[in-house]
Design an enzyme around this catalytic site. Structure first.
Site, short mmCIF file in Angstrom:
data_model
loop_
_atom_site.label_atom_id
_atom_site.label_comp_id
_atom_site.label_asym_id
_atom_site.label_seq_id
_atom_site.Cartn_x
_atom_site.Cartn_y
_atom_site.Cartn_z
N CYS A 3 70.24 27.88 7.33
CA CYS A 3 70.37 29.03 6.18
C CYS A 3 69.82 29.12 5.49
O CYS A 3 69.82 27.63 4.69
CB CYS A 3 71.96 29.81 7.06
SG CYS A 3 72.10 30.35 8.23
N GLY B 216 65.65 31.32 6.95
CA GLY B 216 66.61 32.53 8.17
C GLY B 216 66.66 33.61 7.30
O GLY B 216 66.15 34.05 6.70
N ASN C 91 75.99 27.50 4.79
CA ASN C 91 74.80 26.65 6.12
C ASN C 91 75.06 25.47 6.81
O ASN C 91 75.79 24.51 5.85
CB ASN C 91 73.41 26.27 4.73
CG ASN C 91 72.72 25.48 5.73
OD1 ASN C 91 72.30 25.52 6.84
ND2 ASN C 91 72.01 24.43 4.73
N GLY C 92 75.37 25.73 7.94
CA GLY C 92 75.53 24.63 8.47
C GLY C 92 76.54 24.70 10.19
O GLY C 92 76.42 26.06 10.63
N TYR D 285 60.37 19.72 9.43
CA TYR D 285 60.43 20.52 9.06
C TYR D 285 61.18 21.90 8.44
O TYR D 285 60.27 22.98 7.68
CB TYR D 285 60.38 21.01 11.23
CG TYR D 285 60.50 22.55 10.99
CD1 TYR D 285 58.59 23.03 11.58
CD2 TYR D 285 61.61 23.11 11.34
CE1 TYR D 285 59.04 24.85 11.74
CE2 TYR D 285 61.30 25.04 11.53
CZ TYR D 285 60.04 24.70 11.75
OH TYR D 285 59.89 27.27 12.07
#
Length: 491
Positions: free
Chosen positions: A2, A28, A101-102, A257
């Protein structure tokens, strides 16, 4: 996987949060949300979809206030239901909105503790709601009508003690400010920036420095592992390390990436790290296949282009753009469902036949996860007339699921899981396949910051820095399978 952002400004921040989310959109594309503080009120709007589709003019006009947080989501825990889009809000104590995020690897255990011990109800399957309620509980037990930064940092220390996983968090605490923190290992990224205005200094935190760049904030530094920063509504900045004794292991897949090439993470340029990946991969090709006979290097757009350019330069072979990308198709890695991913490859890429006809080509991609995209692309190169199709991955074989916030498939859906490189090459239909070595990948990143010695390499090595229970991996295997996701969407 995210994107998060938080800003405490001297003027309205909603439009800046919106702009920041648009450059974090690659992290995201499932849902987006913004929460702002408007006096004593919290304004919140969130929905499924891209940032540009979620927020219309009327929505933005309602998001008043000089401080706020934003989130763009791809679900790695819970479902893709709109009820699990972020930020989440809880009214007690103080009023808190949180975005994250995670992924927590002990979310279920904490959820049970919150219900049985702390009398808190979790209404979704999202670990972000779990994190929000842990933070709320830790603030509640401070028993203060007026919190100091010490109390807020003590609450974050309590969150770290109970939570295991990779997480970066922004939380609006009404009456106080934005509290931002990273997990003790620093797995997920978070950067801090400042901007001078005529009315004083403004502060921001974001998943990637590119969000600070486009808003005119100067990148100060990364938030340290286990550290919390408090961006006070009064314009103050406080920070403290809230967890000690952990090894710093940032996620190496961010450099492969996830992150944009124009971002800096842990003082390492993502762009330069990818250049070094290409150089090291070229050295391996020269060792293993000195008489390769390659006529052209062709990158798979877009992430692999940087590594392919340096690889081509090192080998002394021209790089050619053999595939044209339709930019209006999302990243196939985060497409829901195998059939959708297969269709998406052909819709996203089109081959330029002249660059393949009667040539031995080396296709370069950033990584190979399911192999869906790679197999389709190799077939497209053959149909375009290539004599031989070699394939190179700038990352090592992805053999294990990621549990720290990247929605990698179930292990059984990873093409490299329990397979040799020769077997993978045969499945993809390549004439030759070469992967980056893990040591070379680590060296490519750490060369940019010698202080970085360890990384989270779990998707390549199967080594999870926080430790994970075997039961958790088995449950994850089922939860992340396409079959399970399709069942959730149908229900």
């Amino acid at each position: 996987m995210c994107g998060i952002i938080g800003i405490v400004g001297k003027s309205e921040v909603a439009s800046a949060l919106y702009d920041g989310l648009t450059v974090l959109q690659h992290r995201g594309q499932d849902a987006a949300g913004i929460a702002t503080v408007d006096g004593a009120r919290l304004r919140l709007h969130k929905a499924r979809g891209l940032v540009r589709d979620v927020f219309q003019r009327d929505d933005m006009l309602k998001l008043r206030g000089r401080a706020g947080i934003g989130h763009c989501r791809y679900p790695t825990a819970g479902s893709d239901d709109v009820g699990e889009s972020q930020p989440f809000y809880v009214n007690s104590p103080y009023g808190i909105a949180l975005a994250h995020n995670g992924n927590l690897v002990n979310a279920e255990a904490i959820s049970n503790e919150l219900f049985e011990g702390d009398r808190r109800h979790i209404n979704t399957d999202s670990d972000s709601e779990v994190l929000l309620n842990v933070l709320a509980h830790e603030l509640q037990i401070q028993e203060r009508m007026a919190l100091s930064p010490d109390h807020l940092f003590k609450a974050v220390a309590g969150v770290h003690e109970r939570s295991r996983g990779g997480y970066a968090v922004v939380a609006l605490v009404l009456g106080y400010g934005i509290l931002a923190f990273r997990d003790p290992h620093g797995i997920r990224p978070l950067v801090l920036g400042e901007r001078e205005t005529a009315d004083g200094k403004e502060y921001a935190v974001a998943s990637e420095s590119v969000a600070l760049d486009i808003l005119g904030f100067r990148r100060l530094r990364d938030v340290e592992p286990g550290e919390a920063v408090l961006l006070g509504f009064d314009g103050s900045l406080h920070s403290r390390r809230c967890a000690e004794g952990y090894t710093h292991t940032p996620c190496i897949f961010e450099y492969v990436y996830l992150a944009r090439p124009d971002s800096m993470i842990e003082d390492v340029s993502v762009y330069k790290a990818r250049l070094r990946m290409g150089e090291r991969l070229a050295a391996k090709i020269q060792r293993l296949k000195p008489d390769h006979g390659i006529d052209a290097i062709i990158p798979i757009p877009d992430t692999a282009r940087t590594a392919a350019s340096s690889l081509a330069s090192e080998l002394g072979i021209p790089m050619r753009e053999g595939f044209v990308k339709n930019r209006y198709i999302g990243r196939t890695f985060i497409m829901p469902g195998q059939s959708e991913r297969v269709k998406s490859v052909r819709r996203k890429l089109n081959a330029i036949d002249l660059e393949f006809r009667n040539k031995t080509v080396l296709l370069v991609d950033d990584s190979i996860v399911r192999g869906t995209t790679s197999k389709q692309i190799i077939q497209m190169a053959r149909e375009a007339g290539a004599r031989k199709v070699y394939f190179a991955s700038a990352a090592p074989p992805v053999r294990y699921p990621n549990v720290y916030g990247i929605d990698m498939p179930a292990a059984a859906e990873l093409i490299a899981h329990n397979r040799s490189e020769e077997e993978i090459s045969a499945l993809l239909g390549a004439d030759w396949l070469v992967y980056q070595d893990l040591d070379d990948l680590i060296a490519s990143v750490s060369e940019g910051n010698e202080a970085l010695q360890k990384f989270d390499t779990s998707c390549f090595s199967g080594e999870y820095v926080t430790g994970v229970q075997a039961d958790y991996l088995r449950e994850l295997e089922f939860a992340r399978s396409d079959e399970a996701k399709n069942l959730r969407r149908a229900s």
